[in-house]
Design a protein around this motif. Structure first.
Motif, PDB file in Angstrom:
ATOM      1  N   ASP B 174      34.780  66.692  48.180  1.00 38.56           N
ATOM      2  CA  ASP B 174      34.587  65.263  48.422  1.00 38.56           C
ATOM      3  C   ASP B 174      34.142  65.016  49.863  1.00 38.56           C
ATOM      4  OD1 ASP B 174      34.609  62.561  48.661  1.00 38.56           O
ATOM      5  OD2 ASP B 174      36.734  62.284  48.183  1.00 38.56           O
ATOM      6  N   PRO B 175      32.863  64.850  50.068  1.00 33.33           N
ATOM      7  CA  PRO B 175      32.354  64.654  51.446  1.00 33.33           C
ATOM      8  C   PRO B 175      33.073  63.530  52.173  1.00 33.33           C
ATOM      9  CG  PRO B 175      30.525  64.947  49.928  1.00 33.33           C
ATOM     10  CD  PRO B 175      31.763  64.864  49.086  1.00 33.33           C
ATOM     11  N   ALA B 176      33.426  62.470  51.457  1.00 37.83           N
ATOM     12  CA  ALA B 176      34.020  61.309  52.128  1.00 37.83           C
ATOM     13  C   ALA B 176      35.449  61.562  52.591  1.00 37.83           C
ATOM     14  CB  ALA B 176      33.982  60.106  51.195  1.00 37.83           C
ATOM     15  N   ALA B 177      36.040  62.664  52.112  1.00 39.80           N
ATOM     16  CA  ALA B 177      37.436  62.928  52.463  1.00 39.80           C
ATOM     17  C   ALA B 177      37.583  63.880  53.646  1.00 39.80           C
ATOM     18  CB  ALA B 177      38.167  63.501  51.250  1.00 39.80           C
ATOM     19  N   VAL B 178      36.482  64.436  54.122  1.00 40.55           N
ATOM     20  CA  VAL B 178      36.574  65.396  55.224  1.00 40.55           C
ATOM     21  C   VAL B 178      36.986  64.674  56.508  1.00 40.55           C
ATOM     22  CG1 VAL B 178      35.268  67.020  56.649  1.00 40.55           C
ATOM     23  CG2 VAL B 178      34.864  66.915  54.166  1.00 40.55           C
ATOM     24  N   THR B 179      37.931  65.270  57.220  1.00 40.90           N
ATOM     25  CA  THR B 179      38.413  64.657  58.467  1.00 40.90           C
ATOM     26  C   THR B 179      37.874  65.412  59.674  1.00 40.90           C
ATOM     27  OG1 THR B 179      40.357  66.054  58.621  1.00 40.90           O
ATOM     28  CG2 THR B 179      40.561  64.022  57.317  1.00 40.90           C
ATOM     29  N   LEU B 180      37.868  64.715  60.800  1.00 39.16           N
ATOM     30  CA  LEU B 180      37.442  65.345  62.042  1.00 39.16           C
ATOM     31  C   LEU B 180      38.342  66.537  62.361  1.00 39.16           C
ATOM     32  CD1 LEU B 180      35.645  65.295  64.579  1.00 39.16           C
ATOM     33  CD2 LEU B 180      37.239  63.665  65.585  1.00 39.16           C
ATOM     34  N   ASP B 181      39.615  66.410  62.085  1.00 35.93           N
ATOM     35  CA  ASP B 181      40.531  67.521  62.338  1.00 35.93           C
ATOM     36  C   ASP B 181      40.136  68.755  61.542  1.00 35.93           C
ATOM     37  OD1 ASP B 181      41.978  66.121  64.127  1.00 35.93           O
ATOM     38  OD2 ASP B 181      43.715  65.769  62.833  1.00 35.93           O
ATOM     39  N   GLN B 182      39.798  68.543  60.279  1.00 44.25           N
ATOM     40  CA  GLN B 182      39.347  69.682  59.462  1.00 44.25           C
ATOM     41  C   GLN B 182      38.108  70.327  60.078  1.00 44.25           C
ATOM     42  OE1 GLN B 182      38.887  67.605  55.763  1.00 44.25           O
ATOM     43  NE2 GLN B 182      40.764  68.462  54.894  1.00 44.25           N
ATOM     44  N   VAL B 183      37.178  69.487  60.506  1.00 50.86           N
ATOM     45  CA  VAL B 183      35.929  69.996  61.067  1.00 50.86           C
ATOM     46  C   VAL B 183      36.197  70.803  62.338  1.00 50.86           C
ATOM     47  CG1 VAL B 183      33.714  69.346  62.065  1.00 50.86           C
ATOM     48  CG2 VAL B 183      34.607  68.084  60.079  1.00 50.86           C
ATOM     49  N   GLU B 184      37.098  70.276  63.164  1.00 52.93           N
ATOM     50  CA  GLU B 184      37.343  70.911  64.454  1.00 52.93           C
ATOM     51  C   GLU B 184      38.349  72.050  64.376  1.00 52.93           C
ATOM     52  OE1 GLU B 184      35.506  70.195  67.264  1.00 52.93           O
ATOM     53  OE2 GLU B 184      34.387  69.121  65.701  1.00 52.93           O
ATOM     54  N   SER B 185      38.800  72.351  63.166  1.00 54.08           N
ATOM     55  CA  SER B 185      39.816  73.398  63.044  1.00 54.08           C
ATOM     56  C   SER B 185      39.231  74.803  63.187  1.00 54.08           C
ATOM     57  CB  SER B 185      40.532  73.274  61.689  1.00 54.08           C
ATOM     58  OG  SER B 185      39.630  73.598  60.646  1.00 54.08           O
ATOM     59  N   ASN B 186      37.917  74.917  63.224  1.00 53.18           N
ATOM     60  CA  ASN B 186      37.327  76.234  63.448  1.00 53.18           C
ATOM     61  C   ASN B 186      36.037  76.089  64.248  1.00 53.18           C
ATOM     62  OD1 ASN B 186      34.999  76.043  61.466  1.00 53.18           O
ATOM     63  ND2 ASN B 186      36.749  75.658  60.103  1.00 53.18           N
ATOM     64  N   ILE B 187      35.551  77.216  64.810  1.00 49.65           N
ATOM     65  CA  ILE B 187      34.448  77.113  65.775  1.00 49.65           C
ATOM     66  C   ILE B 187      33.094  76.923  65.138  1.00 49.65           C
ATOM     67  CG2 ILE B 187      35.679  78.344  67.614  1.00 49.65           C
ATOM     68  CD1 ILE B 187      34.168  80.871  66.813  1.00 49.65           C
TER      69      ILE B 187
END
Lengths: 366, 366, 366, 366
Positions: B174-187
């Motif tokens: 679900d693209p709309a459910a992705v959070t910034l935290d998830q994105v920034e959790s890896n390099i």
């Protein structure tokens, strides 16, 4: 706000709706002294016209252009060129049902959300019929482009064609070699005659099933000298991208290797420079004719993904303006596949964009 | 000509080159009274900054922004906001070789063709370092967007992430459910941790081989109300398309179902309307959040194809400015894969485009 | 909205406030290859600088420009030129009183009405100090203009001067013959030395009385070829008119015979054409160098009426932000007469406008 | 280049020539839902129409407007409004002589210099007939402005009138109190009936002498709230100044005290603030309704100096295109004084400018 203009120096402004009196376009910035008459506009208008073949909608429109200004004694004067095309076959009765229902895939709902109400007789301002006057403006741009360079009429050339409909993919070994004659040799505008035949059959089949089908168009510009475009926001690929996405039903645009770059290594993807006939060229054209947003002198090659027509004769679920569940089947006259008539629209947008960047380049760099 | 501005009402103008004193951006049109300070800009600047991890270039830049104008006592005044970011680690010696050779895949040749000469110390104006100030402007746009609607800070949100590198495709249900935290959790900025790990490994491998790799980014806006955008040339999808293609290395852009529409039937592709919680929505989001160029209220979802870095440590054939065959290996510090640092750039461009259309909609429709 | 840019192709965008860190200007569209350095900017900056003589304000500002981009090895690159000028002598303490009172003749009240609050440390964005960076941009435009035509440095020339202060009217028989040396030969910038002496005395007198005085500036462009400008909205006289009215304190602009045409007969007012040295010229220049919005090849002559400085050391009645009656006397450092420092500002605006129309003409007409 | 558009958000683009098929205007950015029909346009078109009285040209034009788009069921839709007005009484035979001769005071020579050739049947693009469609667009702007604020139809009002013809100066004690009825009560559009009678007599006399006469128009906007305009380049006075100078024959524009400020002391010239009925106003209006480029809430008052008609029945010396001396007497039908028909043109330009700044203010400041 004012969002009905395109281009900075070759500047096109359109107005009109599908079920009003007609469409008008004002083209501002055309250099003076260029031969021009209505006869220059008609061939592309005819290529875009509804009812041209069995694979298109049967709405009848002559789409005859009247030049209202900017031309005197057969030549452009440098003042704005206004072109008027009146609507003829409006039949808004066909559309009575859509007054209170939202057609899936159309702009009915978003228009109501934006403006509070809409011209419910048809697509209104969002009808693809608006591209009629874009095609007229594109014909002016094509004529301007053709006369750039040492040989009048042999300057920059823009040709588009259908490269895919459904699962049928055309074989086009050299995009830059495709001629207008090849494109116009069949009613789907595909330069591969074998694929073309299959495409015609497929469109016929989906039409009989009350359905529609999508596809991919490829648009190519040849003869563009290196140096057109801008390095940052107004990259030539950015303005061409906007141009293509400003056309109805386009959901994807790609250049050269396109989405294929996702899986490529740099060592495979780079196009190496070499000198040929005193000119610097690239050995391959995975970059699609632009580097850093500026034309490289190689053919500009782009592809547009065009969705299947949203209007369908079969029943589709939707809601009324009040949000009540209902169904809708569009009785209007629609194309079972948008691609054949999309070609002149996309060519027009590419030509307008290139004409604009030609003038922009000349302004700054002389 | 003047091609270094973006947007009509939220208008961003940038200047600067990779090896000059620095970059400046002027953001014109920001509404007055919005809290703003340098601290709002730094997080996204840090996400874009070189040297942030082992998968990026090792050029060292603090990228600290100085707000020169438009903010008084911690709030925007309604006057233009100028932001200055000075260059620090220029090391133009690294680039001595490129003075007389054309790097494959770069704008060296096209700059010479356009302007007659160029700043040969690096990418100059076409360096991706120019996006530093775009990211700063994007942070201002994000703050403006976040404060739209009844709940301050919870309005429109823009989040991007890596969805593919080489053959490794992330699973993002679900693209709309992705959070910034998830994105920034890896390099690599991929919200699928399993894929992220493989992507890190792949980038390490291509780097060791002196090569580079491409990929696909997905950028999503949630909370956009229905009604933003324009029906014709300035369709929201057209301006977003231009925004994305204005970024370096982007060879393809698609929305929703994207190129997949080519093989789709209309009956499969249409997103049906239904009412949910008093709002009209679509059951699916193959249209990517815009219909007829106007936002539908569904999440806006787009994908960008980003080519593999053109600069490679291995030898590549090319020509000199005089057209003589030669080879080049770029010793400069470059990213083996552009995608991780591309994310904040693309988010910035989407945020700027949405902020612009927010103001445009408010201007006309109140 | 975005109202801080001027020009279409020679496009100038400014930012900055009188009591912030400084000012920045981005000049987009300058042709590549033109020699340029900070030394080209300083002479006009010095002519505009406060504290230059006894007839101007005593605020101390070095007004030294730093070119941040767009110039490489002493030549313009074709990319945008950013120029930074930092503030030094801000002394906002001087302005504490104006936080809650509206200064007559200033923009304090209208800023509050527009934006809801304002930078109360001084004029903020509406301070005439903003013209500092306009003058820098004007110096770039002047250099571009000077190099048009066959003789480098002897192309189009822009010279302004004071023609009236209070009741003292200068005798300037031939506007096109006035030289920069004549203008700079005295501190009021009036080419008639007799009048200049009286003007200096008058300014001294009004200063001693705690008052200020208005006047008229005349700005002249010579060497403009026939054909620059546009026939309709962007008439050269329209864009020059906007340029002049965009400067603070200007309440009137006129060309050639100006308001004198109100009492003229057509038979007296028309300038007759004749041929001289193979060129078509007019016998007189009541039209001020433009016909139908397009330059005629005759000198462009305009005059600006500049109001007396609104800030006065004497007490003036006004209201507080809450609407309570009060009085105000401005303790800040202000010019008793704006005219001497107005000259380089007006020259800059004329030069920018002409540079823009030069590029516009080249774009369309080659 | 593209110079035939005016305004940023209320954006007007015109095309057409005096001896072609007709004129078209596209008005982009009009808010949706506003009642509009051709009947709203005709009153101002009739005020501008040739042949309306003995003091105007006898060219016969019905000037009937056809709305081609942007209006549905009597209301604006938010899409661009195109308006077509066809030419009827072209009589290009009248103009045969001007093919090879340059009329003094006209744009014949400057058009040839710019574009290389011109439509020699009349003024072509530079004919004042182009203002027909501006007046139609202005009527749309007036309607929009009238509906701003709490009382529909009683918002912002724009009224212009003749204040001077030759040496005859009208007595207009309060510009803001002049009504349209007063203006239309006589054929010269002067609200002072005594002066009006003298003006009619003077125009009759100069006509009999084969001559023409200049004058001054005063244009006033009431009801403009404080806060419209921009602080720097797009000052409201700058955009209004451009608007007025974009009209043919205007050689001077001034606001409030205008050129009178040259001899004024600051202590006399400043308008002091005071509170009245809970609003902050100024005791006098020497500033003309704008401070720092932003409306102050006081009436906006400007004056335009309009030159005497250049076309004269008497013989005037001039040259041929080849530069040979000759004479010319214009047999065409021309106004002996431009002022009476200038009024609706200037009102239209003021209305368009205000409508644009209304939308601009709303965009940024909500």
């Amino acid at each position: 706000m004012a969002g009905n203009s395109f281009g900075q120096l070759f500047r096109v402004t359109t107005a009109g709706e599908s079920h009003g009196p007609g469409y008008v376009v004002i083209i501002d910035g055309v250099p003076p002294g260029m031969p021009l008459s209505e006869a220059d506009l008609q061939p592309d208008l005819d290529r875009r016209r509804p009812g041209q073949s069995k694979v298109t909608t049967q709405r009848k429109e002559a789409d005859q252009a009247e030049i209202l200004s900017g031309v005197f004694e057969g030549r452009t004067t440098g003042t704005p060129i206004a072109i008027l095309i009146r609507n003829q076959d409006q039949r808004s009765a066909d559309y009575a049902e859509i007054r209170d229902k939202y057609r899936p895939g159309h702009a009915d709902y978003t228009f109501d959300a934006k403006f509070g109400f809409r011209d419910y007789r048809g697509g209104g301002r969002s009808s693809a019929r608006e591209t009629t006057v874009r095609v007229a403006a594109g014909a002016v741009a094509k004529k301007l482009l053709a006369n750039i360079g040492p040989e009048p009429g042999r300057g920059v050339r823009v040709v588009g064609y259908v490269i895919q409909i459904g699962d049928i993919v055309a074989n086009v070994p050299d995009p830059a070699a495709v001629t207008l004659d090849q494109v116009e040799s069949n009613i789907v505008r595909c330069p591969d005659p074998v694929a073309a035949e299959k495409m015609v059959a497929l469109i016929g089949q989906v039409r009989r099933e009350g359905d529609s089908i999508g596809g991919i168009a490829e648009i190519v510009a040849t003869g563009v000298p290196p140096g057109w475009g801008e390095p940052v926001f107004d990259k030539l690929k950015a303005d061409l991208g906007k141009a293509m996405f400003s056309l109805p039903a386009v959901l994807g645009v790609e250049y050269g290797a396109g989405f294929g770059v996702a899986t490529a290594r740099g060592s495979q993807n780079n196009d190496f420079f070499l000198a040929r006939d005193g000119r610097i060229v690239t050995a391959t054209n995975r970059h699609g004719g632009m580097l850093g947003g500026i034309s490289s002198g190689m053919p500009i090659v782009l592809r547009c993904a065009v969705k299947p027509t949203s209007s369908l004769p079969i029943e589709q679920p939707t809601v009324t303006r009040a949000g009540e569940p209902t169904t809708i089947s569009t009785k209007g006259r629609h194309d079972p596949c948008l691609l054949p008539r999309f070609i002149p629209m996309a060519e027009a947008m590419m030509a307008m964009t290139l004409a604009d960047h030609y003038l922009r380049h000349r302004a700054q760099c002389g």
